[in-house]
Design a protein around this motif. Sequence first.
Motif, PDB file in Angstrom:
ATOM      1  N   GLU A 143     -45.789 -97.162 -44.261  1.00 21.66           N
ATOM      2  CA  GLU A 143     -44.644 -96.386 -43.676  1.00 21.66           C
ATOM      3  C   GLU A 143     -44.334 -94.983 -44.676  1.00 21.66           C
ATOM      4  N   MET A 144     -44.686 -95.222 -45.860  1.00 18.97           N
ATOM      5  CA  MET A 144     -44.749 -94.101 -46.639  1.00 18.97           C
ATOM      6  C   MET A 144     -45.867 -93.174 -46.215  1.00 18.97           C
ATOM      7  N   GLU A 155     -45.023-101.632 -46.045  1.00 18.28           N
ATOM      8  CA  GLU A 155     -44.287-100.582 -46.638  1.00 18.28           C
ATOM      9  C   GLU A 155     -44.914 -99.308 -47.114  1.00 18.28           C
ATOM     10  N   VAL A 162     -47.044 -92.821 -43.190  1.00 18.23           N
ATOM     11  CA  VAL A 162     -46.711 -92.298 -41.971  1.00 18.23           C
ATOM     12  C   VAL A 162     -45.634 -91.132 -42.038  1.00 18.23           C
ATOM     13  N   SER A 163     -44.610 -91.401 -43.171  1.00 14.52           N
ATOM     14  CA  SER A 163     -43.533 -90.459 -43.455  1.00 14.52           C
ATOM     15  C   SER A 163     -44.132 -89.198 -43.902  1.00 14.52           C
ATOM     16  N   ARG A 164     -45.001 -89.276 -44.896  1.00 12.66           N
ATOM     17  CA  ARG A 164     -45.996 -88.146 -45.476  1.00 12.66           C
ATOM     18  C   ARG A 164     -46.601 -87.410 -44.442  1.00 12.66           C
ATOM     19  N   ASP A 196     -45.991 -87.546 -33.327  1.00 14.59           N
ATOM     20  CA  ASP A 196     -46.483 -87.505 -34.785  1.00 14.59           C
ATOM     21  C   ASP A 196     -47.316 -88.732 -35.168  1.00 14.59           C
ATOM     22  N   GLU A 197     -46.953 -90.173 -34.783  1.00 12.93           N
ATOM     23  CA  GLU A 197     -47.622 -91.008 -35.213  1.00 12.93           C
ATOM     24  C   GLU A 197     -48.998 -91.002 -34.459  1.00 12.93           C
ATOM     25  N   THR A 251     -46.409 -87.372 -40.997  1.00 15.22           N
ATOM     26  CA  THR A 251     -45.741 -86.683 -40.111  1.00 15.22           C
ATOM     27  C   THR A 251     -44.763 -85.420 -40.691  1.00 15.22           C
ATOM     28  N   SER A 252     -44.242 -85.532 -41.673  1.00 17.05           N
ATOM     29  CA  SER A 252     -43.374 -84.490 -42.489  1.00 17.05           C
ATOM     30  C   SER A 252     -44.518 -83.132 -42.428  1.00 17.05           C
ATOM     31  N   ARG A 272     -44.927 -81.946 -39.182  1.00 15.60           N
ATOM     32  CA  ARG A 272     -43.814 -80.997 -38.619  1.00 15.60           C
ATOM     33  C   ARG A 272     -43.837 -79.627 -39.336  1.00 15.60           C
TER      34      ARG A 272
END
Length: 205
Positions: free
Chosen positions: A153-154, A150, A156-158, A40-41, A160-161, A164
Amino acid sequence: MVVLVSRSGRHLQRYNKGRRQVVGCIPYRYKDNFDLSMGDEDAFEVLLISPQRKGKGLLFPKGGWEKDETIEVAARRETIEEAGVCGDIEGKLGTWYFENKNGDTAYEGHMFPLFVKEELDLWPEKDIRERFWMSVQEARKLCQQGWMKEALEMLVSRLTSQRRRTKIDLFSRICRGSGGHGTVLRLGCRAQVLTPPPPSPAEEA
């Protein structure tokens, strides 16, 4: 039209409870050759810039939020001035509170993702900054600001979600379209369904 002059002075600078309000962006783009089998990244890159003063590490574009502009306008302006890229501002990643190295100035920082659609050849701070596209892993190592890490990372999380969910939706639609049968082959960004061959006369008998 892009104005090739940076704003200067702090007479319009916003403050909140004594904290200087700053705003910035994490510019990102998807790789040209990414496919659904990538991690994903690995599917996207982010843009970092060199600091105005020589030092170690890189950072994302950011600067003061002024009284005569909305927060989104300020984020877009700072990104053009410092990094020379334009695109779509997306939903805010968050708000961070931090101080400078000397501990004598307090800040309130706001960060947004910016999906890059254009890279300018000329921009206001071209002569004093360099810009670098890199992977998320490289950005984690080279970004010098903890609060910006930080924010990364927010993002990346968004992303990659979202990725998916896109995969799940794609394969669900493929399976529904094939009646629940068939083999899915990944072809770059696309997917293809191979339906099973019709039974032979011997099998039907």
